[in-house]
Design a protein around this motif. Structure first.
Motif: not given
Ligand code: ATP
Length: 506
Positions: A236-239, A304-307, A291-292, A360-367
């Protein structure tokens, strides 16, 4: 914080946060189910993100677009051609591996041999992976001669040449399965935002700058799903796609980096645990100007990448728009003769149509959930020498806000009063309030420490005013409230509970 992934996995299963998907049929790799507490925690994280990024700003709109998308969306987005990872097969055991994961799993001396064969610095892992991807024949030779093994079975492999493997899930739509009837499960939520850009602008009269936020499922057929919910196939993503005037993009990029770091801090994930990786030019995705990557220090895994927070220039809208030739696009895009919409917006100064840039800030809900859990996880030795595990969630994230516990389960008056208190508190809309009538107060406290319930309210005989002769009648209509973190207990009047709890959980 947690010191290993294992202790989190074990707590999650034991207390009902996360289970293996399809477990009773042996499990399905890369799929997880969120249990009674996991669903609450996940919902609370998503609500906190939505509050901060949509409700508390004046320049954002929300969206919930469909998961299955037209194949042309994913063709013009570039995913059909490039959304792939190089994989290698081990001819000995017929298993398939993601190339970079396979090499990362090797002992340092094996990695050094592979690097020497490819002629790159073994310390520079991204360069090594790039070299392996660039020269497939030489890569398989390097794997073979260096004795690269399966990290789990320990077996030395006989490796094929790396081949790109597209990670999108395809499905057929409608009753006839033919060449033309397939669609894709979206591999990111972002494409639904770009394809609705014109709908949102037309229906809301938004002008630049503004953003569209979306939370939802995405699907990636990861070659090597692993590390619990860190790398899954259904995620799941929060974008956010934030649209701005070209030229203001770098300032907005800085703005979002700052905003996102302070949001993580407010969820209990401190800045000191997040490394900001300014992705080197040569490693950037094809659409990205800069990209950050926010790299959280996960237990066992390390950073590891969280967002990811990317400046995607005008690539996406430029790829999906018609009349590309007349729009002076900055990004290099593939020709699009399929789109029926012109994805422009008036320039705020000149009023001429312009294709905006996108941050685009893109974060994973699971992470995110894994990081929040990991930070909340605390092992403490109490004064009496006992050890306790407690999840010190920020109150707004706690799956259960308050547990109301009748001291004895076989005393109907106690249970009834506890139920009434529970019902009254539930009406405050703070989240889940639980009636905990399992009967054993010590066990109940231990359980609620382990699931991070900020407050336990106990209803006892003093509350009923019927303890024994020498009991203090002034305690009638009061309850004890136990604080998860300090373990302090105080006696409060039932009539004051709602106001007290509301103030604490704000
Ligand atoms: P990675 O390099 O770890 O595969 P990515 O760079 O492909 O990740 P993005 O495409 O930038 O990831 O996706 C944005 C966010 O979505 C990531 O920061 C991550 O939080 C989440 N995400 C991506 N892939 C997965 C996955 N397989 N499982 C869980 N979360 C994921």
């Amino acid at each position: 914080p947690a010191t290993s992934m294992e202790e989190l996995v074990s707590l999650c299963k034991r207390r009902g946060f996360i289970f293996q998907g399809s477990e009773i049929y042996g499990g399905l790799q890369g799929f997880y189910d969120y249990g009674p507490l996991g669903v609450e925690l996940k919902n609370n994280i998503k609500a906190a993100w939505w509050r901060s990024n949509v409700y508390e700003r004046d320049d954002m709109e929300g969206l919930d677009s469909s998961i299955i998308m037209h194949r042309l969306v994913l063709r013009h987005s570039g995913h059909e051609a490039t959304f792939s990872d190089p994989m290698v097969d081990n001819k000995k055991n017929n298993k398939r591996y993601r190339l970079d994961h396979l090499v990362k799993d090797q002992k340092a001396e094996v990695q050094a041999k592979v690097a020497a064969h490819m002629g790159v610095d073994p310390e520079n892992f991204p360069a090594l992976v790039a070299a392996l991807n660039a020269e497939p024949a030489k890569a398989s030779e390097a794997l073979r001669t260096s004795g690269v093994r399966d990290a789990f079975s320990g077996e030395v492999g006989d490796w094929t040449e790396p081949k790109p493997f597209n990670m999108m899930f395809k499905t057929t739509i409608g009753p006839v399965a033919d060449e033309e009837s397939y669609g894709y499960l979206r591999p990111e939520t972002a494409q639904g935002i770009f394809t609705n850009f014109k709908n949102v602008v037309d229906s809301t009269s938004r002008r630049l700058p503004f953003g569209i936020a979306q939370i939802g499922k995405a699907f990636r057929n990861e070659i090597t799903p692993r590390n619990f919910i860190f790398r899954v196939r259904e995620l799941e993503q929060m974008e956010i796609e934030f649209f701005c005037t070209p030229g203001t993009d770098e300032d907005w990029h800085a703005h979002w980096l700052e905003k996102r770091l302070s949001w993580w801090e407010a969820q209990g994930v401190p800045r000191s645990k997040i490394e900001i990786l300014d992705v080197p030019k040569e490693d950037l995705a094809h659409y990205s100007k800069r990209t950050y990557d926010l790299m959280y220090d996960y237990p066992t895994l390390g950073h590891e990448e969280i967002e990811g927070i990317a400046n995607r220039s005008d690539y996406d809208l430029g790829s999906h728009t018609k009349s590309q030739a007349e729009l002076n696009l900055v990004a290099s895009v593939s020709e699009n003769n399929d789109s029926i919409a012109k994805l422009t917006i008036p320039h705020p100064e000149t009023n001429k149509p312009v294709v905006p840039f996108v941050i685009e800030p893109s974060a994973g809900v699971d992470r995110a959930l894994l990081a929040v859990l990991s930070e909340a996880f605390t092992k403490e030795t109490l004064e009496n020498g006992n050890e306790r595990i407690v999840l010190k969630f920020k109150p707004h994230l706690a799956p259960i806000k308050v547990a109301v516990i009748p001291l004895a389960r076989n005393k109907p008056e106690l249970v009834e009063l506890a139920r009434q208190i529970k019902n009254d508190l539930q009406k405050l809309g703070l989240g889940r309030i639980l009636l905990e009538d399992s009967g054993n107060i010590g066990k109940a406290y231990r359980r609620h420490d382990e699931v991070g319930t900020p407050y336990c309210i106990t209803v006892d005989f003093d509350t009923l005013g019927q303890s024994n002769e020498d009991s203090d009648i002034s305690l009638k209509d009061t309850v004890t409230v136990r604080d998860r973190d300090t373990l302090q207990q105080e006696r409060l009047k039932i009539s004051e509970l709602a106001g007290w709890i509301q103030a604490k959980l704000k």
